[in-house]
Design an enzyme around this catalytic site. Structure first.
Site, mmCIF file in Angstrom:
data_model
loop_
_atom_site.group_PDB
_atom_site.id
_atom_site.type_symbol
_atom_site.label_atom_id
_atom_site.label_comp_id
_atom_site.label_asym_id
_atom_site.label_seq_id
_atom_site.Cartn_x
_atom_site.Cartn_y
_atom_site.Cartn_z
ATOM 1 N N SER A 70 -5.396 -0.219 -7.905
ATOM 2 C CA SER A 70 -6.748 -0.077 -7.469
ATOM 3 C C SER A 70 -7.039 1.329 -6.972
ATOM 4 O O SER A 70 -6.433 1.635 -5.850
ATOM 5 C CB SER A 70 -7.279 -1.229 -6.791
ATOM 6 O OG SER A 70 -7.236 -2.575 -7.612
HETATM 7 N N1 SAH Z 1 -4.282 -4.911 -6.568
HETATM 8 C C1 SAH Z 1 -3.569 -4.364 -7.647
HETATM 9 C C2 SAH Z 1 -4.238 -4.508 -8.842
HETATM 10 C C3 SAH Z 1 -3.414 -4.304 -10.022
HETATM 11 S S1 SAH Z 1 -4.389 -4.663 -11.546
HETATM 12 C C4 SAH Z 1 -3.190 -3.030 -7.331
HETATM 13 O O1 SAH Z 1 -4.013 -2.528 -6.515
HETATM 14 O O2 SAH Z 1 -2.188 -2.605 -7.562
HETATM 15 C C5 SAH Z 1 -4.546 -6.311 -11.704
HETATM 16 C C6 SAH Z 1 -3.360 -7.060 -11.718
HETATM 17 O O3 SAH Z 1 -3.914 -8.398 -12.049
HETATM 18 C C7 SAH Z 1 -2.390 -6.718 -12.910
HETATM 19 O O4 SAH Z 1 -1.090 -6.351 -12.527
HETATM 20 C C8 SAH Z 1 -2.279 -7.908 -13.833
HETATM 21 O O5 SAH Z 1 -1.318 -7.830 -14.397
HETATM 22 C C9 SAH Z 1 -2.812 -8.777 -12.970
HETATM 23 N N2 SAH Z 1 -3.212 -10.170 -13.663
HETATM 24 C C10 SAH Z 1 -4.233 -10.033 -14.774
HETATM 25 N N3 SAH Z 1 -4.587 -11.463 -15.275
HETATM 26 C C11 SAH Z 1 -3.811 -12.206 -13.944
HETATM 27 C C12 SAH Z 1 -3.794 -13.645 -14.135
HETATM 28 N N4 SAH Z 1 -4.268 -14.432 -14.870
HETATM 29 N N5 SAH Z 1 -2.905 -14.095 -13.108
HETATM 30 C C13 SAH Z 1 -2.301 -13.126 -12.157
HETATM 31 N N6 SAH Z 1 -2.265 -12.057 -12.337
HETATM 32 C C14 SAH Z 1 -3.112 -11.510 -13.303
#
Ligand code: SAH
Length: 220
Positions: A70
């Site tokens: 993010s």
């Molecule tokens: N906070 C993270 C954001 C990553 S993007 C950062 O700053 O790096 C969002 C993440 O949510 C991805 O890694 C994706 O695989 C995960 N995600 C999506 N759907 C999900 C679910 N149902 N359960 C757990 N993780 C999920």
């Protein structure tokens, strides 16, 4: 410290990080505690080495598997919104991804539980937490749409991938008075929402427009 903490060291200069903090202030981040933690958390170790030179730009970056780390502004904003009314003991994060948001939270609350559906991303994040010696993070590999009922209730929940609506299962895992910050909506028209759990249900505030990857079902 292992060598990867030092990689891209030129980009981690105090001046580069200070520019990011200045920009976050201009964008309206007011919490000094949040700004201090962002300043002291090396974002370059949460991205691939090839992108390390861009780690202190205020932008989302790819982390593989079609996912992104993010934007620093949104990490700071969600953290500030979560903690606005005071300290929290236990926070659940859905979507560990690179682990950057998790690391920021871990320095502001007693314990962070974080759930990720893609095993590979979870493993990379775990290595980064070890490197940074962050010991108050508990990772779980599963579909986070159902939360983590065995550890509920939580003081706060932060969701970093967008469901289409507010997942009832997550609201139910908040303490009364607890809050959840999450994006909701379709890919092109999402809003950031703050949910506050009440005795009988919950209150909902719509805060600003955002763009997150979608919350998906199942695990990889
Ligand atoms: N906070 C993270 C954001 C990553 S993007 C950062 O700053 O790096 C969002 C993440 O949510 C991805 O890694 C994706 O695989 C995960 N995600 C999506 N759907 C999900 C679910 N149902 N359960 C757990 N993780 C999920």
């Amino acid at each position: 410290m292992s060598s990867s903490v030092h990689r891209g060291i030129g980009m981690t200069s105090q001046r580069t990080r200070e520019r990011l903090i200045q920009r976050l202030r201009e964008e309206g981040i007011r919490s000094q505690a949040v700004l201090d933690v962002v300043r002291n958390t090396p974002r370059h170790i949460f991205v691939d080495e090839a992108l390390a030179s861009r780690a202190y730009e205020d932008t989302a970056l790819p982390i593989g598997q079609g996912q992104t780390i993010s934007q620093p502004y949104i990490v700071a904003r969600m953290t500030e919104l979560l903690l606005e009314n005071g300290a929290m003991e236990t926070v659940l994060e859905i979507g560990t991804g690179s682990g950057y948001q998790t690391a920021i939270l871990s320095r502001l609350v007693r314990r962070v539980y974080s759930v990720e559906r893609i095993k590979l991303l979870q493993q990379l994040a775990r290595g980064r937490f070890q490197e940074l010696q962050l010991r108050n993070i508990r990772l779980h590999h599963r579909d986070g749409g159902m939360g983590l009922p065995e550890y509920a209730p939580f003081d706060g929940i932060l969701v970093t991938a967008a469901p289409e609506g507010i997942p009832r299962a997550l609201v139910d895992q908040l303490k009364v008075g607890g809050r959840m910050i999450l994006p909701i909506g379709q890919r092109s028209e999402q809003v950031l929402v703050r949910v506050t759990r009440t005795q009988g249900g919950y209150d909902k505030e719509i805060l600003e427009q955002v763009a997150f990857v979608p919350l998906l079902g199942g695990t990889l």
